[in-house]
Design an enzyme around this catalytic site. Structure first.
Site, PDB file in Angstrom:
ATOM      1  N   THR A  45     -23.456  -6.879 -49.738  1.00  0.00           N
ATOM      2  CA  THR A  45     -22.552  -7.893 -49.397  1.00  0.00           C
ATOM      3  C   THR A  45     -22.688  -8.388 -47.884  1.00  0.00           C
ATOM      4  O   THR A  45     -22.784  -7.575 -47.321  1.00  0.00           O
ATOM      5  CB  THR A  45     -21.142  -7.059 -49.390  1.00  0.00           C
ATOM      6  OG1 THR A  45     -21.022  -6.701 -50.582  1.00  0.00           O
ATOM      7  CG2 THR A  45     -20.083  -8.153 -49.213  1.00  0.00           C
TER       8      THR A  45
ATOM      9  N   LYS B 247     -18.455 -13.519 -54.044  1.00  0.00           N
ATOM     10  CA  LYS B 247     -17.946 -12.190 -53.895  1.00  0.00           C
ATOM     11  C   LYS B 247     -16.807 -11.984 -52.661  1.00  0.00           C
ATOM     12  O   LYS B 247     -15.669 -11.518 -52.968  1.00  0.00           O
ATOM     13  CB  LYS B 247     -19.077 -11.567 -53.201  1.00  0.00           C
ATOM     14  CG  LYS B 247     -18.603 -10.142 -52.637  1.00  0.00           C
ATOM     15  CD  LYS B 247     -18.600  -9.017 -53.534  1.00  0.00           C
ATOM     16  CE  LYS B 247     -18.172  -7.740 -52.776  1.00  0.00           C
ATOM     17  NZ  LYS B 247     -17.774  -6.512 -53.390  1.00  0.00           N
TER      18      LYS B 247
ATOM     19  N   LYS C 124     -14.379  -5.547 -43.699  1.00  0.00           N
ATOM     20  CA  LYS C 124     -15.861  -6.011 -43.596  1.00  0.00           C
ATOM     21  C   LYS C 124     -15.719  -7.312 -44.519  1.00  0.00           C
ATOM     22  O   LYS C 124     -16.184  -8.511 -43.940  1.00  0.00           O
ATOM     23  CB  LYS C 124     -17.099  -4.978 -44.032  1.00  0.00           C
ATOM     24  CG  LYS C 124     -18.286  -5.778 -44.179  1.00  0.00           C
ATOM     25  CD  LYS C 124     -19.179  -5.020 -45.205  1.00  0.00           C
ATOM     26  CE  LYS C 124     -20.486  -5.943 -45.288  1.00  0.00           C
ATOM     27  NZ  LYS C 124     -21.306  -5.295 -45.983  1.00  0.00           N
TER      28      LYS C 124
HETATM   29  P1  NAD Z   1     -24.271   2.766 -47.342  1.00  0.00           P
HETATM   30  O1  NAD Z   1     -24.297   2.980 -45.956  1.00  0.00           O
HETATM   31  O2  NAD Z   1     -24.049   4.047 -47.980  1.00  0.00           O
HETATM   32  O3  NAD Z   1     -26.091   2.563 -47.609  1.00  0.00           O
HETATM   33  C1  NAD Z   1     -26.911   1.583 -46.912  1.00  0.00           C
HETATM   34  C2  NAD Z   1     -28.316   2.243 -46.731  1.00  0.00           C
HETATM   35  O4  NAD Z   1     -28.969   1.499 -46.337  1.00  0.00           O
HETATM   36  C3  NAD Z   1     -28.356   3.618 -45.901  1.00  0.00           C
HETATM   37  O5  NAD Z   1     -28.602   4.691 -46.802  1.00  0.00           O
HETATM   38  C4  NAD Z   1     -29.226   3.359 -44.742  1.00  0.00           C
HETATM   39  O6  NAD Z   1     -29.961   4.381 -44.283  1.00  0.00           O
HETATM   40  C5  NAD Z   1     -30.042   2.150 -45.493  1.00  0.00           C
HETATM   41  N1  NAD Z   1     -30.688   1.427 -44.557  1.00  0.00           N
HETATM   42  C6  NAD Z   1     -30.201   0.553 -43.329  1.00  0.00           C
HETATM   43  N2  NAD Z   1     -31.238   0.240 -42.889  1.00  0.00           N
HETATM   44  C7  NAD Z   1     -32.156   0.024 -43.649  1.00  0.00           C
HETATM   45  C8  NAD Z   1     -33.505  -0.469 -43.282  1.00  0.00           C
HETATM   46  N3  NAD Z   1     -33.764  -1.188 -42.429  1.00  0.00           N
HETATM   47  N4  NAD Z   1     -34.706   0.159 -44.177  1.00  0.00           N
HETATM   48  C9  NAD Z   1     -34.245   1.066 -45.124  1.00  0.00           C
HETATM   49  N5  NAD Z   1     -32.836   1.391 -45.549  1.00  0.00           N
HETATM   50  C10 NAD Z   1     -31.870   1.099 -44.550  1.00  0.00           C
HETATM   51  O7  NAD Z   1     -23.605   1.713 -47.916  1.00  0.00           O
HETATM   52  P2  NAD Z   1     -23.141   1.364 -49.418  1.00  0.00           P
HETATM   53  O8  NAD Z   1     -21.894   1.963 -49.597  1.00  0.00           O
HETATM   54  O9  NAD Z   1     -24.349   2.014 -50.416  1.00  0.00           O
HETATM   55  O10 NAD Z   1     -23.138  -0.156 -49.455  1.00  0.00           O
HETATM   56  C11 NAD Z   1     -24.327  -0.975 -49.430  1.00  0.00           C
HETATM   57  C12 NAD Z   1     -23.776  -2.493 -49.615  1.00  0.00           C
HETATM   58  O11 NAD Z   1     -23.099  -2.658 -50.780  1.00  0.00           O
HETATM   59  C13 NAD Z   1     -23.156  -2.819 -48.525  1.00  0.00           C
HETATM   60  O12 NAD Z   1     -23.402  -4.114 -48.028  1.00  0.00           O
HETATM   61  C14 NAD Z   1     -21.778  -3.079 -49.105  1.00  0.00           C
HETATM   62  O13 NAD Z   1     -20.610  -3.803 -48.467  1.00  0.00           O
HETATM   63  C15 NAD Z   1     -21.872  -3.228 -50.618  1.00  0.00           C
HETATM   64  N6  NAD Z   1     -20.826  -2.631 -51.487  1.00  0.00           N
HETATM   65  C16 NAD Z   1     -20.374  -1.409 -51.244  1.00  0.00           C
HETATM   66  C17 NAD Z   1     -19.473  -0.914 -52.041  1.00  0.00           C
HETATM   67  C18 NAD Z   1     -18.974   0.594 -52.070  1.00  0.00           C
HETATM   68  O14 NAD Z   1     -17.838   0.824 -52.680  1.00  0.00           O
HETATM   69  N7  NAD Z   1     -19.457   1.303 -51.544  1.00  0.00           N
HETATM   70  C19 NAD Z   1     -19.024  -1.714 -53.035  1.00  0.00           C
HETATM   71  C20 NAD Z   1     -19.323  -3.029 -53.408  1.00  0.00           C
HETATM   72  C21 NAD Z   1     -20.290  -3.543 -52.209  1.00  0.00           C
END
Ligand code: NAD
Length: 295
Positions: free
Chosen positions: A93, A168, A243
């Site tokens: 997102t 979204k 966010k």
């Molecule tokens: P998270 O923080 O658990 O995971 C993000 C991952 O990205 C981490 O493991 C981090 O180490 C990795 N990362 C960061 N920079 C990186 C790079 N340069 N190279 C490789 N890996 C890298 O976050 P999440 O909860 O998995 O969410 C991911 C996305 O999905 C976000 O944009 C969030 O807004 C969206 N989202 C999350 C949810 C939810 O319920 N968690 C729901 C809908 C959407």
């Protein structure tokens, strides 16, 4: 079956990558965090030591990262190492502007691209029941759909590049506002001596009916599966709601749209977050609303 590179193996990306492995795809995964890489390895993915290493020979590259700056940084890093005819999909997102920049970068290198943010949370990621909101050209969407089908149950083509992110944040702005509205109704009902169940029975079959009430009820009791019955454990954390409401406000400002309730919802969730509740499910806002009484 396709060769898929998956970059970003966090709470969402980790289980999404597993579903692609289960579907029989060859998945090469990368995350900056060693623990996430190890988890993906034990779940059956091949592990690359760098993002660039993961995309070599891949038909499809998927990114699932925290914010626009991470997506642009990773796409800039990997795009010239992708093969001609490959497709890149971002499921994070992020802000609409960064999504458009990412599409432009891909187009410059002759790579098809789709923005495909999700709703459905970590439960949907694990159960392969996510909804994907997609932006991109028809051909790119058609190529992305069979891959997204393995991670979700509803895949919607919303329009050109950036349209998925636009859908979204519009949806989540409704969600943030409606959760506060439902919470205010329960807080008022409590003061008026009306039981939670009575309000639920009436409003869930009347004009106040909405998802925040009937699926995700912010008070314990009426909907047994809602986080209110589980100490407001997320679910969808309040910090993520801040966010998304902030992304909506940024987009509204840039586009010149008036969103007064969206702005107020952002302020209310920010205050809840600042009071140390960023890790609480967003339906926990009902506690904050109750505390506003008399202030
Ligand atoms: P998270 O923080 O658990 O995971 C993000 C991952 O990205 C981490 O493991 C981090 O180490 C990795 N990362 C960061 N920079 C990186 C790079 N340069 N190279 C490789 N890996 C890298 O976050 P999440 O909860 O998995 O969410 C991911 C996305 O999905 C976000 O944009 C969030 O807004 C969206 N989202 C999350 C949810 C939810 O319920 N968690 C729901 C809908 C959407």
């Amino acid at each position: 079956m396709a060769h898929i590179a998956f970059i970003g193996l966090g709470n969402m990306g980790g289980p999404m990558a597993v579903n692609l492995v289960k579907a029989g795809h060859k998945v090469t995964a990368f995350d900056l965090a060693a623990a996430s890489r190890e988890q993906a390895r034990s779940d059956g993915a091949s592990i690359a030591e760098t993002a660039v290493g993961s995309v070599k020979g891949a038909d499809v590259v998927i990114t699932m990262l925290p914010a626009g700056k991470h997506v642009l940084s990773v796409w800039n890093e990997v795009i010239s190492s992708m093969g001609k005819g490959a497709l890149i999909i971002d499921c994070s997102t992020i802000d609409v502007e960064s999504a458009k920049q990412a599409h432009a970068l891909a187009a410059k290198h002759g790579i098809a691209s789709v923005d495909a943010p999700v709703s459905g949370g970590t439960g949907g990621a694990k159960g392969a029941t996510l909804t994907f909101m997609c932006g991109g050209e028809d051909k790119a969407f058609a190529a992305a759909k069979p891959v997204l089908d393995k991670m979700g149950k509803k895949i919607v083509h919303c329009g050109g590049g950036g349209a998925g992110q636009a859908a979204k944040i519009c949806n989540n702005m409704i969600l943030g506002i409606s959760m506060i509205a439902v919470s205010e109704a329960f807080a008022l009902a409590e003061k008026l001596g009306l039981s939670h169940q009575a309000l639920f029975d009436v409003a869930s079959t009347s004009s106040g009916q909405c998802w925040s009430l009937t699926t995700y009820c912010p008070v314990p009791g009426p909907v047994p599966t809602s986080p209110a019955n589980n100490d407001y454990k997320p679910g969808f954390a309040s910090a993520l709601m801040v966010k998304d409401l902030t992304l909506a406000q940024d987009a509204a400002k840039a586009a010149g749209a008036a969103t007064p309730l969206g702005k107020h919802a952002q302020e209310i969730y920010k205050a809840f977050d600042a009071a140390g509740h960023g890790g609480v499910d967003f339906s926990g806002i009902v506690q904050h609303v109750r505390e506003l009484a008399g202030k």
